[in-house]
Design an enzyme around this catalytic site. Structure first.
Site, mmCIF file in Angstrom:
data_model
loop_
_atom_site.group_PDB
_atom_site.id
_atom_site.type_symbol
_atom_site.label_atom_id
_atom_site.label_comp_id
_atom_site.label_asym_id
_atom_site.label_seq_id
_atom_site.Cartn_x
_atom_site.Cartn_y
_atom_site.Cartn_z
ATOM 1 C CD1 TRP A 180 73.166 55.232 53.350
ATOM 2 C CD2 TRP A 180 74.778 54.572 51.951
ATOM 3 N NE1 TRP A 180 73.741 56.354 52.809
ATOM 4 C CE2 TRP A 180 74.728 55.981 51.948
ATOM 5 C CE3 TRP A 180 75.725 53.922 51.148
ATOM 6 C CZ2 TRP A 180 75.580 56.755 51.172
ATOM 7 C CZ3 TRP A 180 76.572 54.698 50.376
ATOM 8 C CH2 TRP A 180 76.499 56.102 50.391
ATOM 9 C CG HIS A 204 70.858 57.585 50.122
ATOM 10 N ND1 HIS A 204 72.163 57.814 49.807
ATOM 11 C CD2 HIS A 204 70.438 56.618 49.239
ATOM 12 C CE1 HIS A 204 72.543 57.033 48.805
ATOM 13 N NE2 HIS A 204 71.507 56.303 48.452
ATOM 14 N NE ARG A 216 70.797 55.514 55.939
ATOM 15 C CZ ARG A 216 71.654 56.511 55.934
ATOM 16 N NH1 ARG A 216 72.581 56.590 56.881
ATOM 17 N NH2 ARG A 216 71.620 57.433 54.997
ATOM 18 C CD GLN A 225 69.090 61.083 53.678
ATOM 19 O OE1 GLN A 225 69.042 61.003 52.444
ATOM 20 N NE2 GLN A 225 70.102 60.612 54.380
ATOM 21 C CB ALA A 271 74.113 66.441 44.838
#
Ligand code: DAH
Length: 358
Positions: A166, A187, A213, A227, A326
């Site tokens: 990331w 995220h 980002r 997201q 997840a």
């Protein structure tokens, strides 16, 4: 009150003079109120001309004949002029108001400018609805996040090479140790830890939200994007639950006849980790030169996995008792696939020609 007529003045000249004066005065009048005053002054029951006519009876017969004819003619003339003036003033008033508040009921109405939902908002809602229908609850969280939640709690300690996955935008604020503890979340996964800290299983949540980002933008990369994160934790959840739930999601969003494929992938906060693909709905795996799947027949739509025992232990859940899955997906990417959009930068460049298509 008009003066009572002086009978000695009732001559053809005096009548003519009276008419001339009255006409001249009438010419300068341009409102109805003054017009009525003028009428009362000359033609009213006690008006000046009326008085003259009434006084005629005092004259001898010959004078009366001449003056009477003149008087009656004068009356007709002034009445006629009054009528013309009245019409003129009324016409002028009408023309003026027509210019001011013209209302043409035959004109077509003006279409009001209506807003619409941004394509990202639409797709986020669609994604959320699919999971809400499977018993998930929507939760939101902060966009400025602690390193602690964005990385540490997700099994990505300082110095861990996974941090390089990331490209982080750090907040310009140091703690006592000289570190930068805050960042723009890279995220939505940090919400996994926040949610689990705040409640006990069973957990079934989805978390839509913005992420950031440090990215050189191109057709598939933006420095900010959305997201949708998902998390389900309970006693006895297995990888089969992950597959079933995400398969159902793929069918709800991309059509009943979708196929899905899971392949191993690495994310530090899940074990095992996978990426999920759907079969290409453009060429159905048969196309040559398919832009969507690049002839692979598969399109990757999200990352997922079984929640890592370290993550569960980190929030105080017993990993021997509880398990969970997840997943995280990018709504812009989903929208790009669904609507054939070939550049992610279109979403946030505020070009109405693009936005109005949705
Ligand atoms: N957070 C990951 C990313 O931004 C995506 C992701 C992968 C989320 C796997 C998950 C997961 O919850 O299980 O790349």
């Amino acid at each position: 009150m008009p003066e009572s007529p002086d009978l000695t003045e009732v001559t053809p000249e005096s009548i003519q003079g009276l008419v001339q004066g009255a006409s001249a005065q009438l010419e300068s009048i341009d409102d109805l109120e003054s017009l009525e005053k003028w009428r009362v002054e000359y033609l009213g029951r006690r008006g000046r001309l009326t008085g003259v006519l009434r006084g005629l009876s005092q004259l001898d017969l010959e004078q009366r004949r001449v003056a009477g004819a003149l008087g009656n003619q004068a009356k007709r003339q002034l009445e006629e002029e009054l009528e013309q003036r009245t019409r003129k003033i009324n016409d002028a008033r009408l023309a003026k108001s027509a210019g001011q508040d013209r209302l043409d009921v035959t004109l077509p109405g003006r279409l009001p400018v209506t807003g619409r939902l941004h394509p990202t908002t639409q797709i986020v809602r669609e994604i959320c609805d699919a999971f809400i229908g499977m018993g998930f609850t929507v939760v939101e969280g902060p966009e400025v996040e602690w390193d602690h939640y964005n990385f540490e709690m997700l099994n990505i300690p300082k110095g861990h090479p996974a941090r390089d996955m990331w490209n982080t935008l750090w907040i310009d604020h140091r703690n006592e140790a000289g570190e930068y503890p805050m960042l723009l979340r890279t995220h939505t996964s940090p919400m996994q830890a926040r949610v689990m800290e705040s409640m006990q299983p069973p957990v079934r949540v989805i978390i839509p939200g913005k992420c950031y980002r440090y990215e050189a933008t191109d057709a598939t990369h933006e420095w900010h994007f959305y997201q949708v994160e998902g998390l389900a934790v309970d006693d006895g959840i297995t990888f089969a639950d992950l597959k079933g739930t995400l398969y159902e999601f793929a069918k709800r969003l991309f059509g009943e006849d979708r196929k899905v494929r899971f392949r191993c992938d690495y994310f530090p906060f899940v074990e095992p980790g996978v990426d999920m693909s759907i079969d290409c709905f453009a060429c159905h795996g048969e196309g040559e030169g398919c832009r969507l799947c690049r002839d692979s027949g598969w399109i990757e739509i999200m990352g997922a996995g079984m929640v890592h025992p370290k993550v569960l232990a980190g929030v105080g859940y017993d990993p021997e008792k509880y398990t969970g899955f997840a997943f995280g997906l990018g709504p812009e990417r989903i929208a790009m696939l669904k609507y054939g959009i070939d550049d992610i930068r279109l979403f946030y460049s505020n070009d109405l020609r693009f936005l109005r298509q949705f």
